[in-house]
Design a protein around this motif. Structure first.
Motif, mmCIF file in Angstrom:
data_model
loop_
_atom_site.group_PDB
_atom_site.id
_atom_site.type_symbol
_atom_site.label_atom_id
_atom_site.label_comp_id
_atom_site.label_asym_id
_atom_site.label_seq_id
_atom_site.Cartn_x
_atom_site.Cartn_y
_atom_site.Cartn_z
ATOM 1 N N ILE A 1 0.843 -1.187 0.000
ATOM 2 C CA ILE A 1 0.000 0.000 0.000
ATOM 3 C C ILE A 1 0.884 1.245 0.000
ATOM 4 O O ILE A 1 1.810 1.352 0.788
ATOM 5 N N VAL A 2 0.591 2.162 -0.904
ATOM 6 C CA VAL A 2 1.273 3.452 -0.956
ATOM 7 C C VAL A 2 0.187 4.527 -0.963
ATOM 8 O O VAL A 2 -0.689 4.521 -1.823
ATOM 9 N N THR A 3 0.246 5.430 0.007
ATOM 10 C CA THR A 3 -0.771 6.468 0.133
ATOM 11 C C THR A 3 -0.133 7.850 0.024
ATOM 12 O O THR A 3 1.056 8.013 0.296
ATOM 13 N N ARG A 4 -0.960 8.830 -0.344
ATOM 14 C CA ARG A 4 -0.487 10.218 -0.357
ATOM 15 C C ARG A 4 -1.686 11.163 -0.342
ATOM 16 O O ARG A 4 -2.738 10.872 -0.911
ATOM 17 N N HIS A 5 -1.493 12.293 0.343
ATOM 18 C CA HIS A 5 -2.491 13.365 0.313
ATOM 19 C C HIS A 5 -2.469 14.008 -1.068
ATOM 20 O O HIS A 5 -1.397 14.175 -1.657
ATOM 21 N N THR A 6 -3.642 14.404 -1.574
ATOM 22 C CA THR A 6 -3.680 15.120 -2.847
ATOM 23 C C THR A 6 -4.291 16.517 -2.711
ATOM 24 O O THR A 6 -3.984 17.391 -3.507
ATOM 25 N N ASN A 7 -5.153 16.729 -1.720
ATOM 26 C CA ASN A 7 -5.765 18.049 -1.537
ATOM 27 C C ASN A 7 -6.460 18.088 -0.180
ATOM 28 O O ASN A 7 -6.789 17.045 0.397
ATOM 29 N N ILE A 8 -6.704 19.277 0.313
ATOM 30 C CA ILE A 8 -7.486 19.459 1.536
ATOM 31 C C ILE A 8 -8.229 20.789 1.422
ATOM 32 O O ILE A 8 -7.686 21.766 0.888
ATOM 33 N N LYS A 9 -9.489 20.801 1.851
ATOM 34 C CA LYS A 9 -10.303 22.018 1.836
ATOM 35 C C LYS A 9 -11.046 22.113 3.168
ATOM 36 O O LYS A 9 -11.497 21.109 3.705
ATOM 37 N N CYS A 10 -11.177 23.327 3.653
ATOM 38 C CA CYS A 10 -11.912 23.565 4.899
ATOM 39 C C CYS A 10 -13.020 24.566 4.621
ATOM 40 O O CYS A 10 -12.791 25.582 3.971
ATOM 41 N N GLU A 11 -14.194 24.278 5.137
ATOM 42 C CA GLU A 11 -15.351 25.147 4.935
ATOM 43 C C GLU A 11 -15.997 25.438 6.291
ATOM 44 O O GLU A 11 -16.330 24.521 7.028
ATOM 45 N N ILE A 12 -16.143 26.712 6.608
ATOM 46 C CA ILE A 12 -16.799 27.126 7.852
ATOM 47 C C ILE A 12 -18.246 27.473 7.519
ATOM 48 O O ILE A 12 -18.502 28.295 6.639
ATOM 49 N N HIS A 13 -19.185 26.866 8.225
ATOM 50 C CA HIS A 13 -20.609 27.114 7.973
ATOM 51 C C HIS A 13 -21.164 28.245 8.845
ATOM 52 O O HIS A 13 -22.180 28.833 8.512
ATOM 53 N N ASP A 14 -20.509 28.501 9.960
ATOM 54 C CA ASP A 14 -20.943 29.546 10.882
ATOM 55 C C ASP A 14 -19.733 30.423 11.192
ATOM 56 O O ASP A 14 -18.886 30.055 12.014
ATOM 57 N N GLN A 15 -19.644 31.575 10.518
ATOM 58 C CA GLN A 15 -18.487 32.449 10.654
ATOM 59 C C GLN A 15 -18.324 33.007 12.071
ATOM 60 O O GLN A 15 -17.231 33.402 12.453
ATOM 61 N N SER A 16 -19.403 33.031 12.848
ATOM 62 C CA SER A 16 -19.290 33.532 14.221
ATOM 63 C C SER A 16 -18.750 32.458 15.166
ATOM 64 O O SER A 16 -18.378 32.752 16.298
ATOM 65 N N PHE A 17 -18.691 31.219 14.716
ATOM 66 C CA PHE A 17 -18.210 30.116 15.557
ATOM 67 C C PHE A 17 -16.696 29.907 15.435
ATOM 68 O O PHE A 17 -16.016 29.676 16.420
ATOM 69 N N ALA A 18 -16.186 29.956 14.205
ATOM 70 C CA ALA A 18 -14.764 29.666 13.995
ATOM 71 C C ALA A 18 -14.282 30.321 12.709
ATOM 72 O O ALA A 18 -15.075 30.704 11.857
ATOM 73 N N GLU A 19 -12.973 30.429 12.615
ATOM 74 C CA GLU A 19 -12.355 30.891 11.378
ATOM 75 C C GLU A 19 -11.193 29.960 11.042
ATOM 76 O O GLU A 19 -10.565 29.383 11.927
ATOM 77 N N VAL A 20 -10.926 29.840 9.747
ATOM 78 C CA VAL A 20 -9.827 29.004 9.282
ATOM 79 C C VAL A 20 -8.554 29.839 9.248
ATOM 80 O O VAL A 20 -8.477 30.836 8.534
ATOM 81 N N LYS A 21 -7.576 29.456 10.037
ATOM 82 C CA LYS A 21 -6.268 30.113 10.015
ATOM 83 C C LYS A 21 -5.367 29.431 8.982
ATOM 84 O O LYS A 21 -4.628 30.101 8.278
ATOM 85 N N VAL A 22 -5.423 28.095 8.931
ATOM 86 C CA VAL A 22 -4.607 27.315 8.004
ATOM 87 C C VAL A 22 -5.432 26.134 7.520
ATOM 88 O O VAL A 22 -6.122 25.494 8.307
ATOM 89 N N CYS A 23 -5.334 25.864 6.229
ATOM 90 C CA CYS A 23 -5.949 24.668 5.649
ATOM 91 C C CYS A 23 -5.194 24.379 4.351
ATOM 92 O O CYS A 23 -5.559 24.869 3.292
ATOM 93 N N ARG A 24 -4.120 23.604 4.473
ATOM 94 C CA ARG A 24 -3.295 23.357 3.287
ATOM 95 C C ARG A 24 -2.425 22.116 3.484
ATOM 96 O O ARG A 24 -2.190 21.669 4.603
ATOM 97 N N LEU A 25 -1.933 21.634 2.360
ATOM 98 C CA LEU A 25 -0.944 20.569 2.367
ATOM 99 C C LEU A 25 0.432 21.209 2.277
ATOM 100 O O LEU A 25 0.594 22.279 1.686
ATOM 101 N N LYS A 26 1.417 20.548 2.867
ATOM 102 C CA LYS A 26 2.772 21.087 2.877
ATOM 103 C C LYS A 26 3.746 19.956 2.543
ATOM 104 O O LYS A 26 3.650 18.865 3.120
ATOM 105 N N VAL A 27 4.631 20.206 1.619
ATOM 106 C CA VAL A 27 5.652 19.217 1.282
ATOM 107 C C VAL A 27 6.703 19.239 2.392
ATOM 108 O O VAL A 27 7.335 20.263 2.650
ATOM 109 N N LEU A 28 6.879 18.094 3.055
ATOM 110 C CA LEU A 28 7.807 17.993 4.177
ATOM 111 C C LEU A 28 9.137 17.370 3.766
ATOM 112 O O LEU A 28 10.114 17.460 4.487
#
Length: 188
Positions: free
Chosen positions: A26-53
């Protein structure tokens, strides 16, 4: 587990074993990530991304800043979709009470395996209620790398997948995280 559940589990295990034999592991890898906030008064997205390590090593990073406290109840809906001319439900659609789970982890629950894989990378490790502002109450996932061994417990055939994670706090849908990954897609 009833008879039909055992048969289903056996069939899934056979599919996984066959895919490992055919592909040679088995060989796995991330290909994408997305974050969606439905209630802007509850939370905000500071970071939502993939990073090559490193070469061929991709880490997922998510930082959700919580704006509205207290949080008395938290449910996590975790579902898996497989890409087959569009994404279609595949294998799991589970809703777990995170507050209860943190007090009483249950190794016989499928959610246990997914949470255990995230544990070294995520700061969600306390029970409810969450009732004061502090950086420790933000949801932070840092450099989460898919380990090929993760899929030795939860079998999945070759293909592209989407993990859909819905965060439900205080009875309302607050955020959705879409995590995309490939399993053995580029192997000959």
């Amino acid at each position: 587990m009833n008879s039909s559940g055992m048969k289903f589990a056996f069939v899934v295990w056979l599919m996984w074993a066959f895919s490992v034999l055919v592909t040679g592991g088995i060989v796995t890898r991330h290909t994408n990530i997305k974050c969606e906030i439905h209630d802007q008064s509850f939370a905000e997205v500071k970071v939502c991304r993939l990073k090559v390590l490193g070469r061929g090593i991709i880490g997922a990073n998510v930082h959700l800043h919580i704006l509205s406290l207290p949080i008395k109840t938290t449910l996590i809906n975790f579902s898996v979709f497989k890409k087959m001319s569009g994404y279609h439900p595949f294998l799991f659609n589970i809703t777990a009470d995170l507050c209860h789970y943190m007090k009483h982890p249950n190794p016989s629950n499928v959610f246990f395996y997914f949470y255990r894989a995230l544990t070294p990378y995520i700061n969600v490790n306390h029970t409810c209620p969450i009732n004061y502002f502090s950086k420790q109450h933000d949801v932070i996932l840092k450099d989460f790398v898919l380990d090929d061994k993760m899929f030795s417990i939860v079998p999945a055939p070759v293909g592209s997948y989407m993990f859909l994670i819905k965060l439900i706090a205080n009875g309302a849908l607050r955020a959705t995280i879409y995590s995309y990954l490939d399993i053995n897609v580029d192997k000959p």
